[in-house]
Design a protein around this motif. Sequence first.
Motif, mmCIF file in Angstrom:
data_model
loop_
_atom_site.group_PDB
_atom_site.id
_atom_site.type_symbol
_atom_site.label_atom_id
_atom_site.label_comp_id
_atom_site.label_asym_id
_atom_site.label_seq_id
_atom_site.Cartn_x
_atom_site.Cartn_y
_atom_site.Cartn_z
ATOM 1 N N ILE A 1 -15.344 1.671 4.279
ATOM 2 C CA ILE A 1 -14.807 2.062 2.971
ATOM 3 C C ILE A 1 -14.608 0.806 2.123
ATOM 4 C CG2 ILE A 1 -12.935 3.212 1.725
ATOM 5 C CD1 ILE A 1 -12.098 4.456 4.447
ATOM 6 N N ILE A 2 -15.172 0.794 0.916
ATOM 7 C CA ILE A 2 -14.837 -0.217 -0.091
ATOM 8 C C ILE A 2 -14.498 0.576 -1.342
ATOM 9 C CG2 ILE A 2 -15.568 -2.255 -1.376
ATOM 10 C CD1 ILE A 2 -17.618 -2.837 0.768
ATOM 11 N N SER A 3 -13.223 0.929 -1.484
ATOM 12 C CA SER A 3 -12.851 1.878 -2.538
ATOM 13 C C SER A 3 -11.361 1.785 -2.858
ATOM 14 C CB SER A 3 -13.229 3.305 -2.104
ATOM 15 O OG SER A 3 -13.028 4.219 -3.156
ATOM 16 N N THR A 4 -10.953 0.671 -3.464
ATOM 17 C CA THR A 4 -9.546 0.443 -3.831
ATOM 18 C C THR A 4 -8.601 0.944 -2.740
ATOM 19 O OG1 THR A 4 -9.447 2.511 -5.125
ATOM 20 C CG2 THR A 4 -9.976 0.492 -6.319
ATOM 21 N N LEU A 5 -8.902 0.585 -1.501
ATOM 22 C CA LEU A 5 -8.125 1.082 -0.360
ATOM 23 C C LEU A 5 -6.979 0.110 -0.061
ATOM 24 C CD1 LEU A 5 -8.213 3.446 1.732
ATOM 25 C CD2 LEU A 5 -9.275 1.814 3.297
ATOM 26 N N ALA A 6 -5.799 0.451 -0.541
ATOM 27 C CA ALA A 6 -4.627 -0.391 -0.323
ATOM 28 C C ALA A 6 -4.054 -0.164 1.071
ATOM 29 C CB ALA A 6 -3.566 -0.090 -1.375
ATOM 30 N N GLU B 1 2.403 2.500 -22.568
ATOM 31 C CA GLU B 1 2.905 1.191 -22.166
ATOM 32 C C GLU B 1 3.312 1.202 -20.697
ATOM 33 O OE1 GLU B 1 6.337 0.457 -24.630
ATOM 34 O OE2 GLU B 1 7.652 1.708 -23.387
ATOM 35 N N GLN B 2 3.256 0.047 -20.087
ATOM 36 C CA GLN B 2 3.721 -0.090 -18.706
ATOM 37 C C GLN B 2 5.233 0.051 -18.664
ATOM 38 O OE1 GLN B 2 2.195 -3.409 -16.323
ATOM 39 N NE2 GLN B 2 4.258 -3.772 -15.545
ATOM 40 N N LYS B 3 5.720 0.845 -17.699
ATOM 41 C CA LYS B 3 7.164 1.032 -17.541
ATOM 42 C C LYS B 3 7.736 0.110 -16.473
ATOM 43 C CE LYS B 3 7.309 4.292 -20.634
ATOM 44 N NZ LYS B 3 7.967 4.056 -21.941
ATOM 45 N N PHE B 4 7.135 0.125 -15.275
ATOM 46 C CA PHE B 4 7.556 -0.796 -14.216
ATOM 47 C C PHE B 4 6.476 -0.866 -13.137
ATOM 48 C CE2 PHE B 4 9.341 3.331 -13.079
ATOM 49 C CZ PHE B 4 9.070 3.462 -11.725
ATOM 50 N N VAL B 5 6.500 -1.959 -12.366
ATOM 51 C CA VAL B 5 5.536 -2.164 -11.289
ATOM 52 C C VAL B 5 6.034 -1.490 -10.011
ATOM 53 C CG1 VAL B 5 4.443 -3.888 -9.779
ATOM 54 C CG2 VAL B 5 4.637 -4.306 -12.242
ATOM 55 N N LEU B 6 5.172 -0.703 -9.399
ATOM 56 C CA LEU B 6 5.501 -0.087 -8.115
ATOM 57 C C LEU B 6 5.314 -1.072 -6.969
ATOM 58 C CD1 LEU B 6 3.826 3.429 -8.475
ATOM 59 C CD2 LEU B 6 6.275 2.999 -8.198
ATOM 60 N N ARG B 7 4.164 -1.729 -6.960
ATOM 61 C CA ARG B 7 3.854 -2.718 -5.919
ATOM 62 C C ARG B 7 2.555 -3.449 -6.265
ATOM 63 N NH1 ARG B 7 1.976 0.097 -0.406
ATOM 64 N NH2 ARG B 7 3.569 1.691 -0.767
ATOM 65 N N VAL B 8 2.341 -4.574 -5.611
ATOM 66 C CA VAL B 8 1.044 -5.252 -5.697
ATOM 67 C C VAL B 8 0.346 -5.015 -4.360
ATOM 68 C CG1 VAL B 8 -0.180 -7.423 -5.983
ATOM 69 C CG2 VAL B 8 1.906 -6.991 -7.303
ATOM 70 N N ASN B 9 -0.735 -4.283 -4.409
ATOM 71 C CA ASN B 9 -1.426 -3.883 -3.190
ATOM 72 C C ASN B 9 -2.488 -4.896 -2.771
ATOM 73 O OD1 ASN B 9 -0.137 -1.269 -3.004
ATOM 74 N ND2 ASN B 9 -1.436 -0.614 -4.693
ATOM 75 N N ASP B 10 -2.651 -5.040 -1.464
ATOM 76 C CA ASP B 10 -3.777 -5.787 -0.902
ATOM 77 C C ASP B 10 -4.885 -4.787 -0.599
ATOM 78 O OD1 ASP B 10 -2.291 -8.094 -0.998
ATOM 79 O OD2 ASP B 10 -1.698 -8.042 1.108
ATOM 80 N N LEU B 11 -6.046 -4.976 -1.207
ATOM 81 C CA LEU B 11 -7.168 -4.063 -0.985
ATOM 82 C C LEU B 11 -8.042 -4.572 0.147
ATOM 83 C CD1 LEU B 11 -8.233 -3.250 -4.659
ATOM 84 C CD2 LEU B 11 -6.573 -2.067 -3.211
ATOM 85 N N GLY B 12 -8.214 -3.757 1.172
ATOM 86 C CA GLY B 12 -9.037 -4.133 2.310
ATOM 87 C C GLY B 12 -10.233 -3.213 2.472
ATOM 88 N N ILE B 13 -11.190 -3.652 3.260
ATOM 89 C CA ILE B 13 -12.341 -2.826 3.633
ATOM 90 C C ILE B 13 -11.941 -2.039 4.876
ATOM 91 C CG2 ILE B 13 -14.730 -2.874 4.468
ATOM 92 C CD1 ILE B 13 -15.066 -5.466 2.782
ATOM 93 N N GLY B 14 -12.101 -0.723 4.826
ATOM 94 C CA GLY B 14 -11.681 0.127 5.933
ATOM 95 C C GLY B 14 -12.778 0.328 6.960
ATOM 96 N N VAL B 15 -12.411 0.223 8.240
ATOM 97 C CA VAL B 15 -13.342 0.493 9.340
ATOM 98 C C VAL B 15 -12.644 1.365 10.376
ATOM 99 C CG1 VAL B 15 -14.508 -1.717 8.988
ATOM 100 C CG2 VAL B 15 -12.726 -1.538 10.714
ATOM 101 N N ARG B 16 -13.432 2.022 11.211
ATOM 102 C CA ARG B 16 -12.853 2.846 12.266
ATOM 103 C C ARG B 16 -12.154 1.978 13.315
ATOM 104 N NH1 ARG B 16 -17.433 5.903 10.848
ATOM 105 N NH2 ARG B 16 -18.761 4.451 11.983
#
Length: 266
Positions: free
Chosen positions: A98-103, A206-221
């Motif tokens: 998976i390469i699809s904004t996977l946090a 407008e932006q209200k607040f930040v939920l989090r800063v995600n690390d996007l990884g490549i998913g594998v089984r």
Amino acid sequence: MTLKHLIRRALMLAALSAVAFGAQADTLDKIRADKKIRVSIDLAVPPSGMTDANMKPTGSDYDVAVLLAKDLGVALEVVPTVGATRIPNLQTGKADIIISTLAWTPERAKVIDYSIPYAPQISLVGGIKSANVKSMADLAGKSVAVNRSTTQDTDLTQNAKGATVVRYDDDAGVITAVVTGQADLVGTSNALFQTMKEKAPNRQLEQKFVLRVNDLGIGVRKEDAQLLAWVNNWVKANHANGKLNEIFKKYHGAEIPTDVVEKWVK
């Protein structure tokens, strides 16, 4: 336990280890043998995944997949997906990775493995200017649109007490809801929120607040340890040579912070 039982147990463990080793080797070997890698990508999440005027795939996630396939020496086959089907596509064998904004989330990490992050993603709550929202607590009694099964869905469901989380099946549905006025508040990525602002300037989003800063990884089984090791080495190399940063800057208008990369690959 008798010697006979010990020997039987040892043989069973050896057999299981052999099966596990075979599973670890199979996917990477099969990709090379087939000369093709199947990558699950959501093409309705601009600028990470989208289609151009000729309906051809493009976006930062797509370019990452193209580079990975090229370096692996195989053809790329895109397996179109939406947020909710990314992991099922992997688990059922429809996709190799998976390469699809996977946090990264603890829940997802129980069922799949993640590579070293290849890009960051800012997750936020945004909305119309007149909505008086500055924190999670201010969402009580309000409705918030999200893409089903995303980190925004998880965060808001768990922490926005008293809010109504309105779920859509893909990001295109969320964008339409916000742009057309069906939704005044949204939980989404910074990149998608910029798209909403561009499409509906009259809504004064407008932006209200930040939920989090995600690390996007490549998913594998989970069983694909050999493939995961190859992907991790590939991510490290392409952070070092600057190619992943070039892709990110091309589509997101900013560079990946050096300190973030150092944290990922140390």
